[in-house]
Design a protein around this motif. Sequence first.
Motif, mmCIF file in Angstrom:
data_model
loop_
_atom_site.group_PDB
_atom_site.id
_atom_site.type_symbol
_atom_site.label_atom_id
_atom_site.label_comp_id
_atom_site.label_asym_id
_atom_site.label_seq_id
_atom_site.Cartn_x
_atom_site.Cartn_y
_atom_site.Cartn_z
ATOM 1 N N SER A 141 12.602 -8.577 -5.431
ATOM 2 C CA SER A 141 12.464 -9.225 -4.131
ATOM 3 C C SER A 141 11.432 -8.503 -3.281
ATOM 4 O O SER A 141 10.586 -9.144 -2.632
ATOM 5 C CB SER A 141 13.811 -9.252 -3.420
ATOM 6 O OG SER A 141 13.696 -9.866 -2.142
ATOM 7 N N LEU A 142 11.455 -7.169 -3.295
ATOM 8 C CA LEU A 142 10.467 -6.394 -2.537
ATOM 9 C C LEU A 142 9.064 -6.607 -3.084
ATOM 10 O O LEU A 142 8.089 -6.640 -2.333
ATOM 11 C CB LEU A 142 10.844 -4.910 -2.574
ATOM 12 C CG LEU A 142 11.998 -4.489 -1.652
ATOM 13 C CD1 LEU A 142 12.446 -3.071 -1.967
ATOM 14 C CD2 LEU A 142 11.574 -4.608 -0.193
ATOM 15 N N GLU A 143 8.945 -6.754 -4.412
ATOM 16 C CA GLU A 143 7.622 -7.017 -5.000
ATOM 17 C C GLU A 143 7.063 -8.351 -4.512
ATOM 18 O O GLU A 143 5.880 -8.460 -4.174
ATOM 19 C CB GLU A 143 7.737 -7.012 -6.522
ATOM 20 C CG GLU A 143 7.976 -5.636 -7.132
ATOM 21 C CD GLU A 143 8.161 -5.704 -8.636
ATOM 22 O OE1 GLU A 143 7.928 -6.794 -9.214
ATOM 23 O OE2 GLU A 143 8.530 -4.681 -9.227
ATOM 24 N N ALA A 144 7.919 -9.385 -4.498
ATOM 25 C CA ALA A 144 7.469 -10.702 -4.028
ATOM 26 C C ALA A 144 7.093 -10.659 -2.556
ATOM 27 O O ALA A 144 6.076 -11.225 -2.137
ATOM 28 C CB ALA A 144 8.562 -11.743 -4.270
ATOM 29 N N ILE A 145 7.918 -9.952 -1.761
ATOM 30 C CA ILE A 145 7.622 -9.837 -0.328
ATOM 31 C C ILE A 145 6.319 -9.078 -0.125
ATOM 32 O O ILE A 145 5.471 -9.459 0.692
ATOM 33 C CB ILE A 145 8.787 -9.144 0.406
ATOM 34 C CG1 ILE A 145 10.033 -10.024 0.377
ATOM 35 C CG2 ILE A 145 8.397 -8.820 1.845
ATOM 36 C CD1 ILE A 145 11.283 -9.340 0.882
ATOM 37 N N GLY A 146 6.140 -8.002 -0.891
ATOM 38 C CA GLY A 146 4.898 -7.228 -0.777
ATOM 39 C C GLY A 146 3.683 -8.051 -1.144
ATOM 40 O O GLY A 146 2.628 -7.950 -0.504
ATOM 41 N N ASN A 147 3.823 -8.901 -2.175
ATOM 42 C CA ASN A 147 2.706 -9.770 -2.562
ATOM 43 C C ASN A 147 2.419 -10.792 -1.478
ATOM 44 O O ASN A 147 1.256 -11.100 -1.186
ATOM 45 C CB ASN A 147 3.036 -10.472 -3.879
ATOM 46 C CG ASN A 147 1.863 -11.265 -4.412
ATOM 47 O OD1 ASN A 147 0.789 -10.724 -4.670
ATOM 48 N ND2 ASN A 147 2.061 -12.560 -4.575
ATOM 49 N N ASN A 148 3.478 -11.325 -0.858
ATOM 50 C CA ASN A 148 3.287 -12.276 0.240
ATOM 51 C C ASN A 148 2.556 -11.621 1.413
ATOM 52 O O ASN A 148 1.618 -12.190 1.975
ATOM 53 C CB ASN A 148 4.633 -12.810 0.723
ATOM 54 C CG ASN A 148 5.287 -13.738 -0.283
ATOM 55 O OD1 ASN A 148 4.626 -14.261 -1.180
ATOM 56 N ND2 ASN A 148 6.577 -13.941 -0.141
ATOM 57 N N VAL A 149 2.985 -10.419 1.766
ATOM 58 C CA VAL A 149 2.363 -9.710 2.887
ATOM 59 C C VAL A 149 0.901 -9.394 2.563
ATOM 60 O O VAL A 149 0.015 -9.550 3.412
ATOM 61 C CB VAL A 149 3.147 -8.426 3.210
ATOM 62 C CG1 VAL A 149 2.392 -7.579 4.241
ATOM 63 C CG2 VAL A 149 4.538 -8.760 3.722
ATOM 64 N N ALA A 150 0.640 -8.974 1.325
ATOM 65 C CA ALA A 150 -0.726 -8.637 0.930
ATOM 66 C C ALA A 150 -1.648 -9.845 1.005
ATOM 67 O O ALA A 150 -2.848 -9.708 1.270
ATOM 68 C CB ALA A 150 -0.728 -8.061 -0.484
ATOM 69 N N ASN A 151 -1.102 -11.044 0.775
ATOM 70 C CA ASN A 151 -1.918 -12.266 0.767
ATOM 71 C C ASN A 151 -1.742 -13.099 2.028
ATOM 72 O O ASN A 151 -2.094 -14.280 2.035
ATOM 73 C CB ASN A 151 -1.568 -13.115 -0.453
ATOM 74 C CG ASN A 151 -2.119 -12.551 -1.739
ATOM 75 O OD1 ASN A 151 -3.293 -12.704 -2.043
ATOM 76 N ND2 ASN A 151 -1.260 -11.873 -2.488
ATOM 77 N N SER A 152 -1.233 -12.490 3.076
ATOM 78 C CA SER A 152 -1.031 -13.250 4.320
ATOM 79 C C SER A 152 -2.349 -13.726 4.919
ATOM 80 O O SER A 152 -2.364 -14.668 5.720
ATOM 81 C CB SER A 152 -0.261 -12.402 5.341
ATOM 82 O OG SER A 152 -0.980 -11.206 5.645
#
Length: 416
Positions: free
Chosen positions: A16-27
Amino acid sequence: MSFQQGLSGLNAASKSLEAIGNNVANSGTVGFKQSQVQFADIYASTLSGSGAAQIGIGVQVARVAQLFSQGNIAVSNNPLDMAINGDGFFRMSSGGTITYGRNGQFELTKEGYIQNASGARLTGYMADANGVVQNGAPVELVINKADMGPQATSKYDVKLTLDSRKDVLNPLNFNPDDASTFSDSTSAPVYDSLGNSHILRTFYVKTAGGEWSVFATNDGVPIGYTLPVTATNPPVPIGTMDFGNGGALISTTPSPMVAQMVVTTGAATPFNITLNVTGTQQFAQAFGVSKNLPDGYRPGSLTGFDVASDGSIMGRYSNGQVNVLGQVILSSFANPNGLQNIGDNQWVETAESGVPLTSTPGSSGLGVVQSARIEESNVDLTAELVNMITAQRVYQANAQTIKTQDQIMQTLVNLR
């Protein structure tokens, strides 16, 4: 058993943290669609019956789903940037491999192809020289930078208000160089088959209460008769107009009136221009021109282009004309979550996604295209930061269950 449950919880929280981190990185990535980790519980299967007090053995990642919701649309200074407002994907071709994406940041190659940053080319339908879109198999769109050829004038739309208070004149005395021999006049530029400009001037002579004669000249040369004017070679009008008592135009003779243009420029000669005077009227008011529109145009070079909401690529030319160069198409899928993400904001079709439905923007449930716009990432940064805190707490809680189980195990080991 609690070790297994806690370990599965740690793995799930980590994903879940990996997906959130990817979302934040591609915001800030144009056209990016956020991911969401979806979980499922795990229960051990039994061979007989079901246990009313059965306890699960942990959690697992069911799937990582992408949320294809609409992102905000922002203004861009690049006319080639496009945003999809609604459903659909841009259909791209990369070395023959078809991919799909929502990132509409495009640029023009030296060959005229429309491509994205990774080199994938936008596909659609091309148009012929007359601006007619050739529907069929999609092709890689290429901007035709060739000059637009000329078109000879064939029709002249003119709508007038003639002054009924004018004096009646003798049409045999008409002289284009003597304003006292005609009531009013108007002029317009027209073009021959080579694009040379000529001035078609029409003259209106009131010959009776509701009757007017129409004369014409081509670059000052009378049309329909030759100079000098004599008793045996009188001025000849190209037609007459008759008006009713209410001032409306009843008829023209001949119908329609035609100006025969003779030119010496090497273009086709003569070429005929039909004079359309529909809507012309006669009232007791000053002469006025409400329409003065000949067709035809000179040659022109491409100066720019825009993309319409239906995907039509509209080329603008130096001669003031606009012509369709091609049309962007969009594709949609029954199950977009079945698409395989290959990076660079692109997806490819899979068996789970279903076959693409490809059509023009605004049709078949597809969205419309907005030129000089980009679709921003649909990541809600505030929500993702809150989700990050929640995932962190979940991770800490699962670590605590392992720690507690370890303490219990240690107590058992220490028993004498």
